[in-house]
Every structure is written in structure tokens, then in C-alpha cells.
Design an enzyme around this catalytic site. Sequence first.
Site, PDB file in Angstrom:
ATOM      1  N   SER A  98      85.981  90.804  30.695  1.00  0.00           N
ATOM      2  CA  SER A  98      85.489  91.842  31.508  1.00  0.00           C
ATOM      3  C   SER A  98      84.917  92.827  30.543  1.00  0.00           C
ATOM      4  O   SER A  98      84.284  93.834  30.930  1.00  0.00           O
ATOM      5  CB  SER A  98      86.271  92.457  32.405  1.00  0.00           C
ATOM      6  OG  SER A  98      86.418  91.604  33.244  1.00  0.00           O
ATOM      7  N   HIS A 116      88.128  82.726  33.911  1.00  0.00           N
ATOM      8  CA  HIS A 116      87.016  83.240  34.405  1.00  0.00           C
ATOM      9  C   HIS A 116      85.943  81.981  34.396  1.00  0.00           C
ATOM     10  O   HIS A 116      86.265  81.087  33.684  1.00  0.00           O
ATOM     11  CB  HIS A 116      86.348  84.429  33.335  1.00  0.00           C
ATOM     12  CG  HIS A 116      86.919  85.615  33.466  1.00  0.00           C
ATOM     13  ND1 HIS A 116      86.774  86.804  32.596  1.00  0.00           N
ATOM     14  CD2 HIS A 116      88.048  86.117  34.381  1.00  0.00           C
ATOM     15  CE1 HIS A 116      87.697  87.783  32.884  1.00  0.00           C
ATOM     16  NE2 HIS A 116      88.108  87.380  33.902  1.00  0.00           N
ATOM     17  N   HIS A 135      91.277 100.589  32.411  1.00  0.00           N
ATOM     18  CA  HIS A 135      90.997  99.179  32.371  1.00  0.00           C
ATOM     19  C   HIS A 135      89.641  98.882  31.890  1.00  0.00           C
ATOM     20  O   HIS A 135      88.797  99.672  31.566  1.00  0.00           O
ATOM     21  CB  HIS A 135      90.847  98.865  33.843  1.00  0.00           C
ATOM     22  CG  HIS A 135      91.088  97.024  33.788  1.00  0.00           C
ATOM     23  ND1 HIS A 135      89.962  96.293  34.129  1.00  0.00           N
ATOM     24  CD2 HIS A 135      92.320  96.293  33.875  1.00  0.00           C
ATOM     25  CE1 HIS A 135      90.531  95.190  34.393  1.00  0.00           C
ATOM     26  NE2 HIS A 135      91.823  95.293  34.138  1.00  0.00           N
TER      27      HIS A 135
END
Length: 606
Positions: free
Chosen positions: A116, A455, A179
Site C-alpha cells: 500500500s 495482496h 499509515h
Amino acid sequence: MHSLLVVMGVVCALVVPSGQVVYPSPNPQETETSFWMDHGRRELTEALQQTPNNNKAKNVILFLGDGMGITAMTAGRILKGQKKGVSGEEENLVWDRFSNMGLLKTYNLDRQVPDSAATATAFLSGVKGNYLTVGVNGKVKSKDCAASLKKENQVSTILKWAQEAGKDTGVVTTAQVTHATPAALYAHSPYRYWQCDSKLKAEGPNALACKDIALQLVEDEPGRSMKVVMGGGRQEMGAGIDPEATKKCERSDGRNLVKEWQQDKASQGKTSAYVTTTGDLKKLNAEGTDYIMGLFGDIHVPYEDMVKVAVRRLKRSDNGFFLMVEGGRIDHGMHHGKPRRALEELVAMEEAVRETLEEVDLQETLVVVTADHSHVMTMNGYPDRGNDIFGVTINEEDVSDHLPYTTLMFTTGEGFNYTWNGTEVIRRNLTGVDTTHKDFVPLAAVPTYPGSETHGGEDVAVYANGPMAHLFHRVHEQTYVAHVMAYASCIGPYTDCNRPFNDHRTRYKHVHHRDHDNDDDDDDERKRKGRKGYGKGSDGYNGAPALKSGGLVVLWCCVMLNKVIMWKTLKDLHPVGRTGVPQPRQEYPEEEEEEEEEEEKGGRVI
Ligand SMILES: *[C@@H]1O[C@H](CO)[C@@H](O)[C@H](O)[C@H]1NC(C)=O
Ligand SMILES: *[C@@H]1O[C@H](CO)[C@@H](O)[C@H](O)[C@H]1NC(C)=O
Ligand SMILES: *[C@@H]1O[C@H](CO)[C@@H](O)[C@H](O)[C@H]1NC(C)=O
Ligand SMILES: [Zn+2]
């Protein structure tokens, strides 16, 4: 009418002997040929009416579903329908009705399947990077602190470009504000887990020259100038231990970054508000506060309220705004192999998008919905129409062990569950098991450590509505998202543009007069820069010389007449609102909230 259907749907939902719910189609006439012919005609009419919106985007809102792959979209759409008591396959998520969409290639420079952090760098800065890095280009490998400190390796983002153009900016996330995804807006770090100083110290001397992500948020531009910062992450900010969070990332420097942030705003003569509860958030005078920081429990983050407050505050800006809203917990649910957790978050994000669309004008606001990457959840078997999306299917013809299996399963994950009975491998027998429970973990082919389902590497979708939405039109690199957002609003690398705000009428006419050679500034601009226009734009569309002047007027009249007829037909058949067919809001019983652990297993929660 619609609510009647819903009520009927709920009443008619069938419970088959196994205890599994089968939801009925809301369209009993689906078996008629005419139903589908009308359906197709309506959609064609709508498509033929579509004209590019070439306005300059005053505002840009980016909704990012972390880990919201295509399978999650389909399953989430079905869940949305089934929550209303209908079968769900025919349902639409609000972005299903956006004017344009495309697919994005998500790979990181050094990985086929991305994380991410580097994907966020791609869609926020327009430059691809390496796995686990944020806000830096491909010269920086994971944990290479020295390379990340070189200015030429750090990338600018849409956040900075928007601020340079005098826009107000903000971020709302259901993950921590430090994050990976939000971090890529404002930080430059070779390792996304360096969210607090103790992680840097633990890493060793080579990391010490680097600055932790929380510190970059409050001390450095453009993080420091964000008007709205809301999400989880009190620990990283040194603002108290979140009792819900497992020990993740605490400050060892004793600094309270929230206090420092407040002092910084006060020293600039600005008002600020720091909120930690939903109650405070609801009471907040959003319009009257310059800077808003909300840090909520890492688990109970009040999604819709945060988005509402953020939009209310940012709309105050005369120059427009940029807002990113992240649904961060789709990813968490998936990593734990819990489809219901992930999809409930997806549906919550959808609700937030719907409510936001009611607050903004699409003539001046570009709304983009996308994901950073997919997950390895798949939707399989041949379940009946309306089968509970979290339910099972029994597919005797194809499955050799004749055991039921869930529609949603994973290739990697903690649901790996096979036994050996002395003769053969036996799959878990799901007969009588409640597979619809929010914590049910379906079968996975490859076992992973807890929370470490991986993922997926296939393309993700990008949906857009508003100015320049039509620039999403095929398979793109993920980096293209940043370019479209910047180009649409004439900021950052695309500052030099003359498109005015809000002149949809002119644009509309212009499109139909395009065949004339009187290109306006816009096209000249695009030509000069060698930039591609949309569709039959400046690159290569020469019109038809034989059809000049008189012939053209006749042609134009025919087109317009045709449009009027189509428009009437469409209106009669299918009144379409700004964001598609408006759906009445439904209330569902709240799932009782339970703590969900989000441990970091050796840094593997990505
Ligand atoms: C594996 O299956 C058994 C029942 O057969 C169940 O009790 C257990 O919770 C399952 N484990 C996982 C990780 O799904
Ligand atoms: C193992 O399972 C198979 C299929 O259910 C069955 O035919 C076989 O008898 C079982 N063996 C033992 C030792 O239980
Ligand atoms: C699966 O479980 C059900 C209910 O316990 C049982 O009737 C059925 O025989 C089981 N199937 C197999 C193949 O073990
Ligand atoms: Zn992830």
C-alpha cells in the site's frame, strides 16, 4: 415503490433447509425479453448523452478503498443489495454509475504484487516506487535511509500541489493517520513502518538520520499545513496509548505531537480543534475552525462523521480543496481472511461516498474512487442467484469431494484447513457451520501467519465523475491518477492552464462545434504542450473538410434533435439523478462491535 420492494424482499427472503438465506430478485420481470431490451436501451441512451466535462476542477476528492479489488467490489455490491433483502447481483454501488472508469496497473518497481505504501506514492505523486517505501522514487529501496534523504529522490504529491494553489487540504482515514496510504501524501520514508521514533531506534544507526512519519506530519510541509487530519493513531503521535490498539508504535522521545501541533497553529494565530470522540466530532464547529485533528480509537473510527466534518470544513475554502478519504479496514479484514469484515467496511465507504456526493457540485468537483491493490479473495462455484454472499454452494458435478464450500475463498490466508484421515486429505466439512458470521474465515489454499493473507496483483478499477473524469478511459499505470487529478485542477505539473471554473455550457457547445477549426485556448494549450486531448480532441481529429459551414449546421441540427428525442425517452423511462438512480436510505441493525486485533507480525501487515 422502492421501499415496498425492499419490504417484500425481506419478507420473501427464503431460508433453505440448510439454514442459508436466498434473497429474491427485485425484478420479477427479468425473464421477459423486453426487460433486458429496455434495460440496454436506457443504458445506451445514457451513454449517448454523455458529454465530457472539461471544467477546471475546483475541488478534488479521492476515495481510496485500501485493498478494494474487483472481487471485493462485486461481492460488496451483492452485500449492499442483500442488506436490503434483495438478491444483490443487480444492485449498483454508487460509483458503478459514475460517468467514467478505467483499470490501473498496480505493480511496484520491484514487485509484481504491490504493497500500500508504494502504490499510494504512485497515485498521489504520479511516480512509481519500490515495495514498502513512501513518497520516494525508485532510487530508494526499502529501509535505505540515506537514499531517501536525498531531495532529488523525494517526490511531490497532489497534497503539496493543491496547497501551492491555495487550496485547503485534508485526509480522513479509518486506519492510523501515519499509515502507509495517508503517509504517502506528506511523508518521505524508505520504510512505511517507521511511523514513530521507537521503530527507527530499533532499526539501528543507519536509520537514525531519518525522521519518523508522525513527526513529518506535524513538522514538515505539506503535512503541517493540512487543514483536516482525521483517523486513528494516537500512539504514533504520542497522544496517549489507545487502549484498543495492541502495542504497535509508541514514541520513546516523550513528545506529544498533538500538543505541538496545537501550539504550532496557535503561534500562527489560527484556531485549531483536537477531537477524540464521536461526540466531540459532532459538536465541532467545523466551518469556524482553521485546523482540525481527530484521533480516534484505532478500532472505532467514526467514518461517516469524519467525512462529513471534513467536507464541511474544506468547502469553506474559496480556492477549492483536495481531500483524500481512505477506507483502510477493507484491507485489514482481508488480511485476516474475514470477508464480512472487509465487505462491511466497503459498504460503509460506499455510504460515505454517497453522502459526500450530496454535498458537492460535480460541475466543479472531481470525485475519484479507486483502490491501491487487490487481495486474493475469489468468488467461486456456481451459487444460485441471491445466495447469501457469505454462504456456501454445493456443486456436485465439479467438486470431487462433494463437500459444500463458500462462495468467497482465499488462495493465501489463515483459513488453510485440511486434515489427513490416513488415506486421503480431507477438507473441512462446512455443513452446519455459520459461514456468514463476521469472524468466519473461509478456506485458503496456502497457510499464512495470522493477519497475513496477501495482496493480489491484478489491476484495480478507477471510477471518476466530474471535471476531466473522461481522462480515465482505458488501462492506465496507477501513477496516471495523480496526473489526472492535477491536470483537472490545473495544479502542480499542470498549473499552466486556462480552463475556467464552471462553464459547462460553453464546453458542451464547444464539443459539438469541434469540427470547426476555431480551436479555443484550451486546444491550443493542449497542442502546444503536445498533450493528448480527450476522444476526438486536438490530437489528430481534423473534422471533415467537405462538411464545413452549411453542411455542418444541418448535421448539428440533426444531432441536437436526436439528442432531445433521446433525452425525452430517457427522462420518461428512467429519471437519472446526479449520481445515478437515487436509492432511499436504509437502516440496518448495527453489528455489535468487537475488538479486532491488528497485530504487526514482524511487519507483515501490509
Ligand atoms: C478448521 O476446521 C475445524 C473444524 O473442522 C475448526 O474447528 C477450526 O476452527 C478450523 N480452523 C481454521 C483455521 O479455520
Ligand atoms: C478417509 O476418507 C475417505 C473419504 O471420506 C473414506 O473413503 C476413507 O474410508 C477414510 N479413511 C479412513 C481411514 O477413515
Ligand atoms: C459433513 O457433515 C454432515 C453433518 O455433520 C454429515 O452429514 C456429512 O456426512 C459430512 N460429510 C462428509 C463427507 O463427511
Ligand atoms: Zn494490505
